[in-house]
Scaffold this motif. Sequence first.
Motif, short mmCIF file in Angstrom:
data_model
loop_
_atom_site.label_atom_id
_atom_site.label_comp_id
_atom_site.label_asym_id
_atom_site.label_seq_id
_atom_site.Cartn_x
_atom_site.Cartn_y
_atom_site.Cartn_z
N PHE A 1 0.81 -1.22 0.00
CA PHE A 1 0.00 0.00 0.00
C PHE A 1 0.85 1.28 0.00
CE2 PHE A 1 -3.30 -2.92 1.78
CZ PHE A 1 -4.24 -2.74 0.78
N SER A 2 2.09 1.18 0.39
CA SER A 2 2.96 2.38 0.41
C SER A 2 3.94 2.42 -0.75
CB SER A 2 3.74 2.44 1.73
OG SER A 2 4.62 1.33 1.85
N ALA A 3 3.94 1.40 -1.60
CA ALA A 3 4.95 1.29 -2.65
C ALA A 3 4.91 2.47 -3.62
CB ALA A 3 4.78 -0.02 -3.41
N ASN A 4 3.72 2.87 -4.05
CA ASN A 4 3.62 3.97 -5.02
C ASN A 4 4.25 5.24 -4.47
OD1 ASN A 4 2.21 2.19 -6.58
ND2 ASN A 4 0.33 3.38 -6.70
N ALA A 5 3.96 5.53 -3.20
CA ALA A 5 4.48 6.75 -2.59
C ALA A 5 6.00 6.70 -2.46
CB ALA A 5 3.85 6.96 -1.21
N LYS A 6 6.54 5.51 -2.22
CA LYS A 6 7.97 5.39 -1.97
C LYS A 6 8.81 5.44 -3.25
CE LYS A 6 7.76 3.00 2.47
NZ LYS A 6 8.07 1.76 3.23
#
Length: 564
Positions: A135-140
């Motif tokens: 769920f945080s991959a895009n932001a990272k």
Amino acid sequence: MNLNIRATKENTYDAIVVGSGISGGWAAKELCEKGLKTIVLERGNNIEHIKDYTTATKAPWEFPHRLNNTLEVCDDYPIQSQCYAFDEATQQFWVNDKENPYNQVKPFNWLRGYHVGGRSLMWGRQVYRWSDIDFSANAKDGYGVDWPIRYKDIEPWYDYVETFIGISGQAEGLPQLPDGKFLKAMELNCLEKHAREQFKKKFNDRILTIGRAAHATEMHNGRQCQYRNLCARGCPFTGYFSSNGVSLPAAAKTGNLTLRPDSIVLEVIYDEPSKKAAGVKVLDAQTMQTTEYYASVIFLNASTLGTASILLNSVSNRFPNGFGNDSEQVGHNLMDHHYGLGAGGEFDGFEDQYYSAGRRPSGIYIPRFRNISESTKRSDYVRGFGYQGGAGRDRPGMLDGVGADLKKSLTEPGKWSMGFWAWGEHLPYYENKVTLNKDKKDKYGLPTLDIDCEFKANELAMRKDMVASAVEMLEAVGMKNIMSADEMPPPGHCIHEMGTARMGRDPKTSVLNGYNQVHAAKNVFITDGACMASSACQNPSITYMALTARACDWAVKELKKGNI
């Protein structure tokens, strides 16, 4: 005027659900159980649980071609017949490609079934939670837009869904693959147990576990798997989860469900004064007559590409480029898992052992082990992949004798073999898209879809590692004669298509908010694969179900507050 008013009243419900597959069935269940009079509109024909599973108990020799596909069938089903689950016993659950055309700008296998229950009848039944790594991959890493939710937002809904449908699996305590509410795990066979132990000895970054599957391995709400492994034919024992066998009956039990098959939703009707959707326009597939249905809440669950098609076809003064399409993201960011690659080999040993637990309807799983920490970070690609597969014994390659001697040779098992086959993440690229082709119409006179989607450099770099890692792990297990393969099937072939109406934090770059509501029309929700902002590498269906249950809860609360 009075006739129109009466017709409008008769066609008015509290909620409309478009599609009856995995997410649509869940939307129906949740909305009906919360007291909403709900109509489910399914574009395909009705399939009644048990009664219409006409091939479910047939033996191979009872089929004219012993389950093989004829040249004529392959001509009518050139795309569908490439699917592992398509054969003489399941053909009735897949669309005829000639009758359901689409246009491949780049190669894309659109595998689908138009009937009540949709692909919940034929799905692979593998269920793996997403984690905050996903769920945080895009932001990272900057691909796609940030998910508007994290694992803590959806965790209780994973619990809720799993508790209801029954999931078999084994807890492993992995941060990249959260444990769930599991029934009794299916059992690994002797070679798979050996492989699990070798993994523990030789790897500190990966494990082998039994697949997590939507099968009731013990009595669960009156259901139990019979270990027949004929699931794609429809299960008369309701051993696995399907809309037909589990969620739609739960919805019907409330007395609030109206199910209408043969109902092709053409568009969402927008009401400018209220700034909401008023309902949907439907084409009857049998009579070719159009009807409008109205509701306070609308859930679109027609599948990733089906929902995109409806949105793009829903044009109004407010939405000239498609319903909810202020961001110009509708139809874009199409994803599918890339697979069709891995390795297999033979094993010397365990000749005195076999397995006797029937036909286990699930294999093994090797969770993602790349790019989940600094120590596992790769420089050649982002995101990761997992493996499914398993071990078994086939018949010997050479059969001896005739008559009784031939029968005896058929009972002798051959060597043990094992394979690991990879599922990899596909990044969300804006240029991977679907658009309406109004020049090429289907048999109903409706625009067809142009599908323009491909795997790019990140996926291709990942594939090299997917093959190499499969070989490495098989060597560590002690396999011999290892053969690797990369069939490179096109997008769509994994049947995990996602994107096209993604969730996000900013209405300028996304279609839906954190509760799956259309930013520009708060009474419309999308909880099928279209809503996904990234693809992770896990089978996505359990996430669709959890998102649907969560969105239904929110929708009903907001409806009662008068906010939608």
